[in-house]
Design an enzyme around this catalytic site. Structure first.
Site, PDB file in Angstrom:
ATOM      1  CG  HIS A  70      -2.109  -0.985   0.988  1.00  0.00           C
ATOM      2  ND1 HIS A  70      -3.210  -0.799   0.304  1.00  0.00           N
ATOM      3  CD2 HIS A  70      -2.321  -2.178   1.342  1.00  0.00           C
ATOM      4  CE1 HIS A  70      -3.860  -1.705   0.143  1.00  0.00           C
ATOM      5  NE2 HIS A  70      -3.336  -2.722   0.797  1.00  0.00           N
TER       6      HIS A  70
ATOM      7  CG  ASP B  57       1.077   0.489  -5.579  1.00  0.00           C
ATOM      8  OD1 ASP B  57       0.224   0.676  -4.842  1.00  0.00           O
ATOM      9  OD2 ASP B  57       0.894  -0.455  -6.531  1.00  0.00           O
TER      10      ASP B  57
ATOM     11  N   GLY C  76      -4.218 -12.398  -3.890  1.00  0.00           N
ATOM     12  CA  GLY C  76      -3.256 -11.368  -3.648  1.00  0.00           C
ATOM     13  C   GLY C  76      -1.950 -11.345  -4.332  1.00  0.00           C
TER      14      GLY C  76
ATOM     15  CB  SER D 270      -0.251  -9.902  -9.562  1.00  0.00           C
ATOM     16  OG  SER D 270      -0.057  -8.904  -8.755  1.00  0.00           O
ATOM     17  CB  SER D 271      -4.841 -13.807 -11.009  1.00  0.00           C
ATOM     18  OG  SER D 271      -5.771 -12.898 -10.358  1.00  0.00           O
TER      19      SER D 271
ATOM     20  CG  ASP E 268      -0.381  -5.950  -8.389  1.00  0.00           C
ATOM     21  OD1 ASP E 268       0.649  -5.850  -7.632  1.00  0.00           O
ATOM     22  OD2 ASP E 268      -1.235  -6.037  -8.175  1.00  0.00           O
TER      23      ASP E 268
HETATM   24  C1  GLA Z   1      -2.903  -4.636  -4.906  1.00  0.00           C
HETATM   25  C2  GLA Z   1      -2.759  -3.508  -5.993  1.00  0.00           C
HETATM   26  C3  GLA Z   1      -1.282  -2.848  -5.958  1.00  0.00           C
HETATM   27  C4  GLA Z   1      -0.804  -2.428  -4.582  1.00  0.00           C
HETATM   28  C5  GLA Z   1      -1.342  -3.414  -3.778  1.00  0.00           C
HETATM   29  C6  GLA Z   1      -1.034  -3.309  -2.122  1.00  0.00           C
HETATM   30  O1  GLA Z   1      -2.054  -5.557  -5.430  1.00  0.00           O
HETATM   31  O2  GLA Z   1      -2.738  -4.124  -7.360  1.00  0.00           O
HETATM   32  O3  GLA Z   1      -1.258  -1.691  -6.847  1.00  0.00           O
HETATM   33  O4  GLA Z   1      -1.747  -1.158  -4.096  1.00  0.00           O
HETATM   34  O5  GLA Z   1      -2.420  -4.108  -3.851  1.00  0.00           O
HETATM   35  O6  GLA Z   1       0.500  -2.820  -1.915  1.00  0.00           O
END
Ligand code: GLA
Length: 373
Positions: free
Chosen positions: A37, A39, A126, A128-129, A174
Protein backbone atom coordinates in the site's frame (compact mmCIF):
# COMPACT_ATOMS: atom_id res chain seq x y z
CA UNK A 1 -21.04 -18.66 -29.51
CA UNK A 2 -21.13 -22.03 -27.81
CA UNK A 3 -18.11 -24.23 -27.33
CA UNK A 4 -18.41 -27.99 -27.67
CA UNK A 5 -20.27 -29.34 -24.63
CA UNK A 6 -17.27 -31.58 -24.03
CA UNK A 7 -14.84 -28.64 -23.49
CA UNK A 8 -12.54 -29.16 -20.50
CA UNK A 9 -9.60 -27.22 -19.10
CA UNK A 10 -7.44 -29.20 -21.56
CA UNK A 11 -9.38 -28.25 -24.68
CA UNK A 12 -6.79 -26.93 -27.11
CA UNK A 13 -6.70 -23.79 -29.21
CA UNK A 14 -7.09 -25.92 -32.36
CA UNK A 15 -10.16 -27.65 -30.93
CA UNK A 16 -11.70 -24.30 -30.00
CA UNK A 17 -10.91 -22.33 -33.13
CA UNK A 18 -10.11 -24.90 -35.83
CA UNK A 19 -6.54 -23.71 -36.43
CA UNK A 20 -3.23 -23.36 -34.63
CA UNK A 21 -2.30 -20.21 -32.65
CA UNK A 22 0.21 -17.84 -34.26
CA UNK A 23 1.60 -16.49 -31.00
CA UNK A 24 2.14 -17.76 -27.47
CA UNK A 25 3.08 -15.57 -24.51
CA UNK A 26 3.09 -15.80 -20.75
CA UNK A 27 3.67 -13.68 -17.64
CA UNK A 28 4.09 -14.50 -13.94
CA UNK A 29 2.14 -13.63 -10.86
CA UNK A 30 4.10 -11.82 -8.15
CA UNK A 31 4.59 -11.86 -4.43
CA UNK A 32 5.46 -8.57 -2.77
CA UNK A 33 8.28 -9.07 -0.28
CA UNK A 34 7.68 -5.70 1.38
CA UNK A 35 6.33 -2.23 0.51
CA UNK A 36 2.56 -2.69 0.77
CA UNK A 37 0.00 0.00 0.00
CA UNK A 38 2.81 2.35 -0.93
CA UNK A 39 2.58 2.29 -4.74
CA UNK A 40 -0.41 4.62 -5.07
CA UNK A 41 1.37 7.11 -2.83
CA UNK A 42 4.41 7.19 -5.13
CA UNK A 43 6.50 5.03 -2.76
CA UNK A 44 8.79 2.00 -2.85
CA UNK A 45 7.93 -1.68 -3.39
CA UNK A 46 9.95 -4.90 -3.56
CA UNK A 47 8.10 -7.65 -5.46
CA UNK A 48 9.43 -10.99 -6.75
CA UNK A 49 7.96 -13.10 -9.58
CA UNK A 50 6.41 -16.43 -8.57
CA UNK A 51 6.53 -19.67 -10.61
CA UNK A 52 2.77 -19.55 -11.26
CA UNK A 53 2.02 -17.96 -14.65
CA UNK A 54 -0.73 -17.02 -17.05
CA UNK A 55 -0.30 -18.35 -20.59
CA UNK A 56 -2.12 -17.10 -23.63
CA UNK A 57 -2.33 -18.34 -27.21
CA UNK A 58 -3.54 -15.99 -29.91
CA UNK A 59 -4.21 -15.87 -33.65
CA UNK A 60 -5.18 -12.67 -35.49
CA UNK A 61 -8.44 -12.61 -37.46
CA UNK A 62 -9.66 -10.64 -40.43
CA UNK A 63 -12.02 -7.92 -39.13
CA UNK A 64 -12.72 -6.54 -35.66
CA UNK A 65 -14.15 -9.63 -33.89
CA UNK A 66 -12.40 -10.89 -30.73
CA UNK A 67 -13.24 -14.41 -29.51
CA UNK A 68 -11.83 -15.41 -26.13
CA UNK A 69 -11.95 -18.51 -23.96
CA UNK A 70 -10.52 -19.25 -20.52
CA UNK A 71 -9.47 -22.72 -19.38
CA UNK A 72 -10.43 -21.65 -15.85
CA UNK A 73 -14.09 -21.71 -16.89
CA UNK A 74 -14.06 -24.56 -19.42
CA UNK A 75 -17.84 -25.02 -19.60
CA UNK A 76 -18.41 -21.36 -20.37
CA UNK A 77 -19.19 -20.18 -23.86
CA UNK A 78 -16.65 -18.46 -26.03
CA UNK A 79 -16.95 -14.77 -25.27
CA UNK A 80 -17.08 -12.34 -28.17
CA UNK A 81 -16.90 -8.60 -28.73
CA UNK A 82 -15.88 -6.20 -31.48
CA UNK A 83 -12.87 -3.91 -31.21
CA UNK A 84 -14.16 -0.38 -30.67
CA UNK A 85 -17.27 -1.73 -28.96
CA UNK A 86 -15.78 -2.74 -25.59
CA UNK A 87 -18.37 -2.78 -22.78
CA UNK A 88 -17.80 -4.07 -19.25
CA UNK A 89 -19.40 -7.46 -18.54
CA UNK A 90 -17.91 -7.78 -15.02
CA UNK A 91 -15.87 -10.93 -15.49
CA UNK A 92 -12.39 -11.85 -16.77
CA UNK A 93 -13.25 -10.63 -20.29
CA UNK A 94 -13.06 -7.07 -18.97
CA UNK A 95 -9.28 -7.39 -18.65
CA UNK A 96 -9.10 -8.36 -22.33
CA UNK A 97 -11.51 -5.60 -23.38
CA UNK A 98 -9.70 -3.07 -21.19
CA UNK A 99 -6.39 -3.86 -22.90
CA UNK A 100 -7.75 -3.52 -26.43
CA UNK A 101 -9.53 -0.28 -25.55
CA UNK A 102 -6.41 1.24 -23.98
CA UNK A 103 -4.22 0.23 -26.93
CA UNK A 104 -6.67 1.81 -29.35
CA UNK A 105 -6.84 5.00 -27.29
CA UNK A 106 -3.05 5.15 -27.40
CA UNK A 107 -3.07 4.98 -31.17
CA UNK A 108 -2.09 1.37 -31.79
CA UNK A 109 -3.76 -0.48 -34.65
CA UNK A 110 -5.13 -3.93 -33.88
CA UNK A 111 -7.25 -6.46 -35.70
CA UNK A 112 -9.57 -8.96 -34.10
CA UNK A 113 -8.14 -12.21 -32.72
CA UNK A 114 -8.91 -15.60 -31.24
CA UNK A 115 -7.57 -16.07 -27.72
CA UNK A 116 -7.14 -18.98 -25.33
CA UNK A 117 -6.14 -18.20 -21.72
CA UNK A 118 -4.84 -20.57 -19.09
CA UNK A 119 -3.47 -19.69 -15.66
CA UNK A 120 -2.23 -21.27 -12.47
CA UNK A 121 -1.98 -17.94 -10.61
CA UNK A 122 -4.78 -18.23 -8.03
CA UNK A 123 -7.54 -15.64 -8.43
CA UNK A 124 -8.16 -13.62 -5.25
CA UNK A 125 -4.90 -14.77 -3.65
CA UNK A 126 -3.21 -11.35 -3.61
CA UNK A 127 -0.67 -12.64 -6.16
CA UNK A 128 -1.64 -10.51 -9.17
CA UNK A 129 -3.61 -12.88 -11.35
CA UNK A 130 -5.04 -9.84 -13.12
CA UNK A 131 -1.63 -8.31 -13.89
CA UNK A 132 -0.40 -11.69 -15.17
CA UNK A 133 -3.35 -11.79 -17.58
CA UNK A 134 -2.86 -8.19 -18.69
CA UNK A 135 0.89 -8.56 -19.26
CA UNK A 136 0.69 -11.94 -21.01
CA UNK A 137 -2.01 -10.63 -23.35
CA UNK A 138 -0.06 -7.44 -24.06
CA UNK A 139 3.04 -9.49 -24.85
CA UNK A 140 1.04 -11.65 -27.27
CA UNK A 141 -0.54 -8.60 -28.94
CA UNK A 142 2.87 -6.91 -29.21
CA UNK A 143 4.19 -9.90 -31.09
CA UNK A 144 1.10 -10.61 -33.20
CA UNK A 145 0.64 -7.03 -34.40
CA UNK A 146 4.23 -5.75 -34.20
CA UNK A 147 3.34 -3.12 -31.58
CA UNK A 148 6.09 -0.75 -30.51
CA UNK A 149 5.78 -1.24 -26.74
CA UNK A 150 8.58 -1.73 -24.24
CA UNK A 151 8.18 -3.62 -20.97
CA UNK A 152 7.45 -0.49 -18.90
CA UNK A 153 4.85 0.67 -21.44
CA UNK A 154 3.27 -2.79 -21.20
CA UNK A 155 3.01 -2.41 -17.42
CA UNK A 156 1.49 1.07 -17.73
CA UNK A 157 -1.06 -0.08 -20.34
CA UNK A 158 -2.08 -2.95 -18.04
CA UNK A 159 -2.54 -0.59 -15.10
CA UNK A 160 -4.56 1.84 -17.23
CA UNK A 161 -6.86 -0.96 -18.41
CA UNK A 162 -7.45 -1.98 -14.81
CA UNK A 163 -7.99 1.61 -13.59
CA UNK A 164 -10.12 2.93 -16.43
CA UNK A 165 -11.99 -0.08 -17.78
CA UNK A 166 -12.18 -2.63 -14.95
CA UNK A 167 -12.59 0.18 -12.42
CA UNK A 168 -10.00 -0.98 -9.86
CA UNK A 169 -7.93 2.02 -8.64
CA UNK A 170 -4.71 -0.02 -8.29
CA UNK A 171 -1.15 1.28 -8.33
CA UNK A 172 1.53 0.16 -10.78
CA UNK A 173 3.39 -2.44 -8.70
CA UNK A 174 1.70 -5.60 -9.97
CA UNK A 175 2.01 -4.85 -13.67
CA UNK A 176 5.63 -3.71 -13.28
CA UNK A 177 6.41 -6.89 -11.36
CA UNK A 178 4.69 -9.15 -13.88
CA UNK A 179 6.41 -7.38 -16.77
CA UNK A 180 9.91 -6.97 -15.28
CA UNK A 181 10.52 -9.19 -12.25
CA UNK A 182 11.99 -12.68 -12.10
CA UNK A 183 12.09 -15.37 -9.42
CA UNK A 184 15.69 -14.89 -8.33
CA UNK A 185 15.76 -11.15 -7.72
CA UNK A 186 13.56 -8.65 -5.92
CA UNK A 187 12.45 -5.69 -8.04
CA UNK A 188 13.26 -2.57 -6.00
CA UNK A 189 10.93 -0.11 -7.68
CA UNK A 190 10.35 3.59 -7.13
CA UNK A 191 6.71 3.78 -8.21
CA UNK A 192 6.91 7.52 -8.90
CA UNK A 193 9.93 7.64 -11.21
CA UNK A 194 9.54 3.97 -12.30
CA UNK A 195 13.28 3.57 -11.80
CA UNK A 196 14.10 0.08 -10.66
CA UNK A 197 16.96 -2.13 -9.64
CA UNK A 198 17.03 -5.90 -9.38
CA UNK A 199 18.36 -7.02 -5.99
CA UNK A 200 19.51 -10.67 -5.91
CA UNK A 201 17.85 -12.84 -3.25
CA UNK A 202 20.60 -14.24 -0.99
CA UNK A 203 21.41 -17.91 -1.65
CA UNK A 204 20.72 -18.64 2.05
CA UNK A 205 17.10 -17.47 1.72
CA UNK A 206 13.99 -19.18 0.42
CA UNK A 207 10.60 -17.54 -0.06
CA UNK A 208 7.45 -19.26 1.16
CA UNK A 209 4.02 -18.16 -0.03
CA UNK A 210 0.88 -19.57 1.58
CA UNK A 211 -2.63 -18.81 0.35
CA UNK A 212 -5.15 -18.45 3.19
CA UNK A 213 -8.03 -19.60 1.00
CA UNK A 214 -9.89 -16.37 1.81
CA UNK A 215 -10.45 -14.49 -1.43
CA UNK A 216 -10.24 -10.70 -1.77
CA UNK A 217 -11.49 -8.16 -4.29
CA UNK A 218 -9.56 -4.98 -5.09
CA UNK A 219 -12.28 -3.15 -6.88
CA UNK A 220 -14.09 -3.55 -3.55
CA UNK A 221 -14.62 -0.48 -1.44
CA UNK A 222 -11.91 -0.88 1.21
CA UNK A 223 -8.97 -0.57 -1.19
CA UNK A 224 -10.48 2.56 -2.69
CA UNK A 225 -11.10 4.01 0.78
CA UNK A 226 -7.47 3.45 1.82
CA UNK A 227 -6.28 5.15 -1.34
CA UNK A 228 -8.59 8.12 -0.77
CA UNK A 229 -7.46 8.38 2.86
CA UNK A 230 -3.82 8.58 1.72
CA UNK A 231 -4.67 11.27 -0.82
CA UNK A 232 -6.59 13.29 1.78
CA UNK A 233 -3.73 12.99 4.29
CA UNK A 234 -1.22 14.23 1.70
CA UNK A 235 -3.48 17.18 0.97
CA UNK A 236 -3.82 18.07 4.67
CA UNK A 237 -0.06 17.82 5.14
CA UNK A 238 0.62 19.95 2.06
CA UNK A 239 2.64 17.37 0.10
CA UNK A 240 2.03 16.00 -3.40
CA UNK A 241 1.95 12.37 -2.19
CA UNK A 242 2.71 10.63 1.12
CA UNK A 243 5.89 9.42 -0.53
CA UNK A 244 7.26 12.92 0.03
CA UNK A 245 7.38 12.36 3.80
CA UNK A 246 9.97 10.41 5.74
CA UNK A 247 10.41 9.29 9.36
CA UNK A 248 11.54 12.74 10.49
CA UNK A 249 8.04 13.97 9.60
CA UNK A 250 6.30 11.58 12.01
CA UNK A 251 5.91 14.40 14.57
CA UNK A 252 3.31 15.94 12.25
CA UNK A 253 0.87 13.03 12.58
CA UNK A 254 -1.08 14.40 15.58
CA UNK A 255 -2.33 17.20 13.33
CA UNK A 256 -4.25 14.64 11.26
CA UNK A 257 -7.70 13.29 12.17
CA UNK A 258 -8.03 9.61 13.02
CA UNK A 259 -7.55 7.27 11.06
CA UNK A 260 -5.52 9.38 8.60
CA UNK A 261 -2.74 9.66 11.20
CA UNK A 262 -2.34 5.88 11.38
CA UNK A 263 -2.64 5.42 7.60
CA UNK A 264 0.13 7.99 7.12
CA UNK A 265 2.31 6.38 9.78
CA UNK A 266 2.05 3.08 7.90
CA UNK A 267 3.09 4.61 4.59
CA UNK A 268 6.02 6.56 6.06
CA UNK A 269 7.36 3.62 8.06
CA UNK A 270 6.72 1.11 5.24
CA UNK A 271 8.75 3.14 2.74
CA UNK A 272 11.60 3.24 5.28
CA UNK A 273 11.27 -0.53 5.77
CA UNK A 274 11.61 -1.16 2.03
CA UNK A 275 14.90 0.73 1.98
CA UNK A 276 16.11 -1.22 5.04
CA UNK A 277 15.00 -4.48 3.42
CA UNK A 278 17.09 -3.69 0.34
CA UNK A 279 20.10 -3.06 2.61
CA UNK A 280 19.40 -6.36 4.43
CA UNK A 281 19.30 -8.28 1.15
CA UNK A 282 22.56 -6.70 0.06
CA UNK A 283 24.18 -7.56 3.39
CA UNK A 284 22.53 -11.02 3.41
CA UNK A 285 21.21 -10.17 6.86
CA UNK A 286 18.16 -12.44 6.97
CA UNK A 287 17.32 -11.95 10.68
CA UNK A 288 17.08 -8.21 10.03
CA UNK A 289 14.96 -8.78 6.92
CA UNK A 290 12.69 -11.05 8.94
CA UNK A 291 12.13 -8.38 11.61
CA UNK A 292 11.18 -5.90 8.90
CA UNK A 293 8.57 -8.33 7.55
CA UNK A 294 6.99 -8.76 10.99
CA UNK A 295 7.01 -4.99 11.52
CA UNK A 296 5.33 -4.49 8.14
CA UNK A 297 2.63 -6.97 9.11
CA UNK A 298 1.98 -5.20 12.42
CA UNK A 299 1.72 -1.89 10.63
CA UNK A 300 -0.67 -3.27 8.01
CA UNK A 301 -2.76 -4.88 10.72
CA UNK A 302 -2.94 -2.04 13.24
CA UNK A 303 -2.34 1.17 11.31
CA UNK A 304 -3.53 0.39 7.80
CA UNK A 305 -6.15 -2.19 8.87
CA UNK A 306 -6.03 -4.42 5.80
CA UNK A 307 -5.40 -7.77 7.50
CA UNK A 308 -7.95 -10.35 8.63
CA UNK A 309 -7.79 -12.90 11.49
CA UNK A 310 -7.00 -15.83 9.17
CA UNK A 311 -3.95 -14.03 7.78
CA UNK A 312 -2.82 -12.94 11.28
CA UNK A 313 -3.09 -16.58 12.30
CA UNK A 314 -0.86 -17.71 9.39
CA UNK A 315 1.76 -15.08 10.28
CA UNK A 316 1.68 -16.18 13.91
CA UNK A 317 2.11 -19.84 12.93
CA UNK A 318 5.01 -18.84 10.67
CA UNK A 319 6.67 -17.03 13.57
CA UNK A 320 6.70 -20.30 15.53
CA UNK A 321 8.75 -22.08 12.85
CA UNK A 322 12.45 -22.30 13.78
CA UNK A 323 13.66 -21.80 10.20
CA UNK A 324 11.43 -18.83 9.38
CA UNK A 325 13.03 -15.37 9.71
CA UNK A 326 9.89 -13.34 9.19
CA UNK A 327 6.44 -13.26 7.60
CA UNK A 328 3.71 -10.81 6.62
CA UNK A 329 0.51 -10.37 4.67
CA UNK A 330 1.24 -9.75 0.99
CA UNK A 331 -0.83 -7.96 -1.67
CA UNK A 332 -3.84 -5.74 -1.27
CA UNK A 333 -5.18 -7.47 1.85
CA UNK A 334 -8.63 -8.44 3.17
CA UNK A 335 -7.70 -12.05 2.39
CA UNK A 336 -5.10 -13.57 0.10
CA UNK A 337 -1.69 -14.88 1.07
CA UNK A 338 1.30 -14.47 3.36
CA UNK A 339 4.94 -14.32 2.34
CA UNK A 340 7.67 -15.67 4.63
CA UNK A 341 11.45 -15.77 4.36
CA UNK A 342 12.93 -19.09 5.46
CA UNK A 343 16.35 -20.67 5.54
CA UNK A 344 17.15 -22.21 2.12
CA UNK A 345 16.02 -25.82 1.88
CA UNK A 346 13.48 -25.57 4.71
CA UNK A 347 10.66 -23.68 2.96
CA UNK A 348 8.57 -26.65 1.89
CA UNK A 349 8.66 -28.29 5.30
CA UNK A 350 7.90 -25.04 7.12
CA UNK A 351 5.10 -24.18 4.68
CA UNK A 352 3.47 -27.62 4.97
CA UNK A 353 3.68 -27.46 8.75
CA UNK A 354 2.09 -23.99 8.88
CA UNK A 355 -0.68 -25.06 6.47
CA UNK A 356 -1.38 -28.24 8.46
CA UNK A 357 -1.68 -26.35 11.75
CA UNK A 358 -3.87 -23.67 10.12
CA UNK A 359 -6.24 -26.35 8.81
CA UNK A 360 -6.46 -28.19 12.12
CA UNK A 361 -9.92 -26.82 12.94
CA UNK A 362 -11.24 -28.45 9.75
CA UNK A 363 -12.84 -25.17 8.63
CA UNK A 364 -9.99 -23.53 6.73
CA UNK A 365 -7.57 -24.79 4.11
CA UNK A 366 -4.28 -23.11 3.29
CA UNK A 367 -2.24 -23.92 0.18
CA UNK A 368 1.54 -23.65 -0.07
CA UNK A 369 2.16 -22.02 -3.46
CA UNK A 370 5.90 -21.33 -3.10
CA UNK A 371 8.10 -23.31 -3.10
CA UNK A 372 6.08 -24.86 -5.93
CA UNK A 373 5.78 -28.64 -5.98
C1 GLA B 1 -2.84 -4.53 -5.04
C2 GLA B 1 -2.67 -3.45 -6.09
C3 GLA B 1 -1.26 -2.86 -6.04
C4 GLA B 1 -0.87 -2.46 -4.61
C5 GLA B 1 -1.19 -3.59 -3.63
C6 GLA B 1 -0.96 -3.17 -2.20
O1 GLA B 1 -2.04 -5.63 -5.34
O2 GLA B 1 -2.88 -3.98 -7.38
O3 GLA B 1 -1.17 -1.77 -6.92
O4 GLA B 1 -1.52 -1.27 -4.24
O5 GLA B 1 -2.52 -4.03 -3.75
O6 GLA B 1 0.38 -2.95 -1.97
Amino acid sequence: MSVKASATANTTFAELFGRAPDVRADAPGRVNLIGEHTDYTGGYVLPVAIPQRTRVELAPRIGPLVRAWSADMPEAELQEYRLGDEKPVHDWLDYVQGITEVLRQEGYTLRGFDLRIESDVPVGGGLSSSAALEVSLLRALREAFGLDLDDVQIALAGQKAENDFVGAPVGVMDQMASSLADEKTALFLDTRSLQYEKIPLPAEAELVVIDSGVSHRHSGGEYRIRREECERAAELLGVRQLRDLDPQDLWRLPSLPEPLDRRTRHVITENARVRSAVASLRERDLPRLGKLLYASHESLRNDFEVSIPEIDHLVELASEEPDVFGARITGGGFGGAIVAVARRGTGRKAGDHIAARYGQDGKKKATVLVPAT
